[in-house]
Design a protein around this motif. Structure first.
Motif, PDB file in Angstrom:
ATOM      1  N   THR A 190       0.820  -1.197   0.000  1.00  0.00           N
ATOM      2  CA  THR A 190       0.000   0.000   0.000  1.00  0.00           C
ATOM      3  C   THR A 190       0.865   1.263   0.000  1.00  0.00           C
ATOM      4  O   THR A 190       2.095   1.193   0.041  1.00  0.00           O
TER       5      THR A 190
ATOM      6  N   GLU B 156      -5.102  -0.386   2.921  1.00  0.00           N
ATOM      7  CA  GLU B 156      -5.498  -0.339   4.327  1.00  0.00           C
ATOM      8  C   GLU B 156      -6.694  -1.253   4.574  1.00  0.00           C
ATOM      9  O   GLU B 156      -7.302  -1.782   3.635  1.00  0.00           O
TER      10      GLU B 156
ATOM     11  N   GLY C 112      -6.573   5.438   6.927  1.00  0.00           N
ATOM     12  CA  GLY C 112      -5.688   4.762   7.863  1.00  0.00           C
ATOM     13  C   GLY C 112      -4.308   5.386   7.890  1.00  0.00           C
ATOM     14  O   GLY C 112      -4.150   6.591   8.058  1.00  0.00           O
TER      15      GLY C 112
ATOM     16  N   GLY D  45      -3.208   4.460   3.314  1.00  0.00           N
ATOM     17  CA  GLY D  45      -4.204   4.101   2.330  1.00  0.00           C
ATOM     18  C   GLY D  45      -4.718   5.267   1.499  1.00  0.00           C
ATOM     19  O   GLY D  45      -4.800   6.404   1.971  1.00  0.00           O
TER      20      GLY D  45
END
Length: 457
Positions: free
Chosen positions: A74, A102, A117, A120
């Motif tokens: 990510t 996330e 998050g 993300g």
């Protein structure tokens, strides 16, 4: 049987016979790495940058014809991969990006926050315009359908990259594999047989009427898995032939009817052949600006262009310059053309035109080491060097180039024989392609030898 989503992914790759994938581990994809490693079938090739994973994925496909995957984490891991994805999009190379994200409670389609998050963000939304298909796993039970669809779409019609986003907590969810929904697949576009036959008949008629026809063949033929037909096509029609840069290695460069690679950076002799043609049949090449130039009124001024491409949008971009646009799979078109030409007993004669093309080739050699390509002032001329290097190629030589002089000189000068390959990024032309491209090709050859031409790029 119960499996984690990550374990299902590992089994899916193994069931497809995928021996290698490319990527970098991170918190967002650690479960997928773990599951693949424990499954013990697919080897994860760890690269130094995510864009390299997406570049290696391309040459792996070019060598094997097998669609494989890049595994990205990510945040910056997924954004780093985008240059490689755009490169695959530009050259119509299929591949699947599996990215982490996330937790699912953040990665919702109705979450309007800019960042989710810790790292993300909407990575899959960001690549929508440069991927054939984009999805984010919202329900673990959809994993089988989403994986199957993604790999299927990547290789169907005009191939290209697809992106599948899997939130990190989803990767650990247990699913009952025996009760997964039955797979359904999108219906592939079917060509109208009558329409294809009409196009073939019209093409054959124009070739019969032509005095100076030219075949212009591109990598779309290989993407359609029709490269084995090229030699038969050329020799059946006895038409002088040019190839695109991405299609250089589809037919022996020393074939007597192959006259090189036309274009802005093309050989002078090849451009004389192109510009003096009265009919040009272009198959599987998208006639990009590096091939046709910026002033379309100057392209094949005294002739007509027949353009065969699987993408209907490509057929419209040159407007009235195209006399006969044909939307068809390159392999299907060539097969139909060969059958029709044989069934009607067509014998095409272009003796004078072939002799004229031979004259252009002899008058304007690819490398003139005594004049314009001579070494000078203690420096080696790059074109002359490529000519010398070419003499030492092995029968199964594989070459990947980076950008700049390595690309230009190689594609101008190198002559490829059957069994030899030459690859680079011709659409995006991003610097840094050479080494990861060579790595992907090497793993495709069971970690075999690949020559990487690198330079100022």
């Amino acid at each position: 049987m119960k499996k984690k989503v990550s374990e299902y992914i590992a089994s899916f790759l193994a069931d497809r016979g995928i021996r290698h994938v490319f990527g970098i581990i991170g918190a967002g994809n650690v479960r997928i790495f773990e599951a693949i490693s424990e499954r013990g079938y697919t080897e994860i090739v760890c690269v130094h940058h995510e864009q390299a994973a997406c570049m290696a994925m391309q040459t792996y496909y070019r060598m094997t014809g097998q669609i494989t995957a890049s595994l990205l984490t990510t945040g910056g891991g997924s954004s780093n991969g985008i240059t490689g994805v755009v490169s695959a999009w530009a050259d119509s190379i299929p591949g699947v990006v599996i990215s982490g994200n996330e937790a699912a409670k953040h990665a919702r389609s109705d979450n309007l926050l800019r960042m989710w998050g810790v790292q993300g963000y909407g990575s899959s939304e960001m690549v929508t315009s440069v991927c054939k298909h984009v999805s984010r796993l919202q329900d673990p039970k959809d994993i089988a359908q989403e994986l199957s669809n993604t790999f299927h779409i990547a290789g169907s019609d005009r191939p290209g990259p697809c992106w599948m986003d899997i939130p990190m907590d989803m990767q650990s969810v247990l699913i009952e594999t025996d009760s997964l929904p039955e797979l359904t697949f999108m219906t592939e576009i079917k060509e109208e047989t009558n329409t294809l036959q009409q196009a073939v008949e019209a093409t054959l008629k124009k070739l019969q009427q032509a005095k100076r026809p030219v075949l212009w063949l591109g990598n779309g033929i290989r993407l359609a898995r029709g490269e084995a037909l090229i030699k038969t096509l050329v020799e059946r029609l006895q038409v002088p032939t040019l190839v695109s840069w991405a299609g250089i290695d589809m037919i022996d460069s020393d074939h007597p009817l192959v006259y090189g690679r036309a274009g802005v950076y093309g050989q002078r002799s090849a451009n004389f052949v192109l510009q003096n043609a009265d009919v040009v049949l272009a198959i599987g090449t998208r006639l990009a600006i590096p091939q046709v130039g910026y002033d379309m009124s100057e392209l094949v001024r005294g002739g007509e262009i027949i353009y065969v491409d699987i993408d209907p949008i490509e057929l419209t971009k040159l407007g009235d310059q195209i006399e006969l646009p044909i939307c068809a799979d390159a392999k299907h078109f060539i097969e139909a053309l060969l059958v029709k030409s044989e069934s009607v007993g067509v014998k095409l004669e272009y003796t004078d035109w072939v002799a004229q093309c031979d004259y252009y080739r002899n008058k304007y050699p690819w490398v003139d080491a005594s004049k314009e390509h001579a070494d000078a002032n203690g420096f080696i001329n790059s074109y002359a060097f490529m000519g010398r290097l070419n003499l030492h190629f092995k029968t199964d030589q594989v070459v990947v180039t980076d950008m700049g002089t390595a690309l230009l000189s190689a594609h101008q000068v190198l002559k490829l024989r059957e069994g030899q390959r030459l690859m680079t990024s011709t659409g995006l032309g991003e610097m840094g392609y050479g080494l990861p491209g060579a790595i992907g090709a090497s793993f495709a050859r069971d970690k075999g030898e690949v020559m990487c031409l690198n330079c100022d790029g």
